[in-house]
Scaffold this motif. Sequence first.
Motif, short mmCIF file in Angstrom:
data_model
loop_
_atom_site.label_atom_id
_atom_site.label_comp_id
_atom_site.label_asym_id
_atom_site.label_seq_id
_atom_site.Cartn_x
_atom_site.Cartn_y
_atom_site.Cartn_z
N MET A 15 0.82 -1.21 0.00
CA MET A 15 0.00 0.00 0.00
C MET A 15 0.85 1.27 0.00
N LEU A 16 1.78 1.38 0.95
CA LEU A 16 2.56 2.61 1.03
C LEU A 16 3.45 2.79 -0.18
N ARG A 17 4.07 1.71 -0.60
CA ARG A 17 4.94 1.79 -1.79
C ARG A 17 4.13 2.23 -3.01
N THR A 18 2.95 1.65 -3.20
CA THR A 18 2.10 2.02 -4.33
C THR A 18 1.70 3.48 -4.26
N LYS A 19 1.34 3.95 -3.07
CA LYS A 19 0.95 5.35 -2.92
C LYS A 19 2.10 6.28 -3.28
N PHE A 20 3.32 5.95 -2.84
CA PHE A 20 4.46 6.78 -3.19
C PHE A 20 4.70 6.77 -4.69
N LEU A 21 4.65 5.59 -5.30
CA LEU A 21 4.90 5.49 -6.74
C LEU A 21 3.85 6.25 -7.56
N GLU A 22 2.62 6.26 -7.06
CA GLU A 22 1.53 6.97 -7.75
C GLU A 22 1.46 8.45 -7.35
N MET A 23 2.37 8.86 -6.47
CA MET A 23 2.40 10.23 -5.95
C MET A 23 1.08 10.61 -5.28
N ASP A 24 0.46 9.64 -4.64
CA ASP A 24 -0.75 9.85 -3.84
C ASP A 24 -0.29 9.84 -2.39
N TYR A 25 -0.07 11.01 -1.82
CA TYR A 25 0.54 11.11 -0.50
C TYR A 25 -0.46 11.19 0.64
N SER A 26 -1.71 10.92 0.35
CA SER A 26 -2.74 10.95 1.39
C SER A 26 -3.02 9.52 1.86
N LEU A 27 -3.06 9.34 3.18
CA LEU A 27 -3.37 8.02 3.75
C LEU A 27 -4.51 8.18 4.73
N THR A 28 -5.58 7.43 4.51
CA THR A 28 -6.77 7.53 5.35
C THR A 28 -7.08 6.18 5.98
N ALA A 29 -7.98 6.21 6.93
CA ALA A 29 -8.46 4.98 7.55
C ALA A 29 -9.10 4.08 6.49
N ALA A 30 -9.73 4.68 5.51
CA ALA A 30 -10.35 3.90 4.43
C ALA A 30 -9.30 3.14 3.62
N ASP A 31 -8.10 3.71 3.47
CA ASP A 31 -7.02 3.00 2.77
C ASP A 31 -6.62 1.75 3.54
N VAL A 32 -6.52 1.88 4.86
CA VAL A 32 -6.16 0.72 5.69
C VAL A 32 -7.27 -0.33 5.61
N GLU A 33 -8.50 0.13 5.68
CA GLU A 33 -9.65 -0.77 5.60
C GLU A 33 -9.67 -1.51 4.26
N ARG A 34 -9.44 -0.77 3.18
CA ARG A 34 -9.42 -1.37 1.84
C ARG A 34 -8.30 -2.41 1.76
N PHE A 35 -7.14 -2.09 2.33
CA PHE A 35 -6.04 -3.04 2.31
C PHE A 35 -6.39 -4.29 3.10
N MET A 36 -7.07 -4.14 4.24
CA MET A 36 -7.47 -5.33 5.02
C MET A 36 -8.37 -6.24 4.19
N GLU A 37 -9.26 -5.64 3.42
CA GLU A 37 -10.14 -6.44 2.56
C GLU A 37 -9.33 -7.21 1.52
N ILE A 38 -8.39 -6.53 0.89
CA ILE A 38 -7.55 -7.16 -0.13
C ILE A 38 -6.66 -8.23 0.50
N ALA A 39 -6.04 -7.90 1.63
CA ALA A 39 -5.10 -8.82 2.28
C ALA A 39 -5.78 -10.07 2.82
N SER A 40 -7.07 -9.99 3.10
CA SER A 40 -7.77 -11.16 3.63
C SER A 40 -7.78 -12.32 2.64
N VAL A 41 -7.48 -12.04 1.38
CA VAL A 41 -7.40 -13.10 0.37
C VAL A 41 -6.21 -14.01 0.64
N TRP A 42 -5.05 -13.43 1.01
CA TRP A 42 -3.86 -14.24 1.26
C TRP A 42 -3.53 -14.40 2.74
N GLN A 43 -4.20 -13.65 3.61
CA GLN A 43 -4.00 -13.81 5.05
C GLN A 43 -5.34 -14.23 5.66
N GLU A 44 -5.54 -15.51 5.74
CA GLU A 44 -6.83 -16.06 6.16
C GLU A 44 -7.30 -15.54 7.52
#
Length: 108
Positions: A15-44
């Motif tokens: 997540m953080l690496r992607t945000k830096f590469l895309e020059m999107d420097y804003s991080l919100t609780a929704a970003d963490v929440e979205r990552f948890m949804e995505i990560a649940s695929v490989w982290q049961e």
Amino acid sequence: ACKRYQFLHDFAEKMLRTKFLEMDYSLTAADVERFMEIASVWQEELENITSSTRDKLRTVTLRMLREADLVTEDGILQPALLSRELVAAIRCSLCFFNSRGQVFTSRI
């Protein structure tokens, strides 16, 4: 913390690496929440956590990033400026030996 907790490692790496590469420097609780949804695929274990655990994970993740000065209080990502000594220590921690005693390192 990233070496000890797989979720934080994956969050920083993906997540953080992607945000830096895309020059999107804003991080919100929704970003963490979205990552948890995505990560649940490989982290049961993320699939079955309660909403209170999910809230705590999101809160602690953001707080750790703020305390490490990687995110401002306003949710703006800050680049990490690493000293030479810290870079050397990180590289050293990524070293491993094969059966013949040869040293190999992971790429950073």
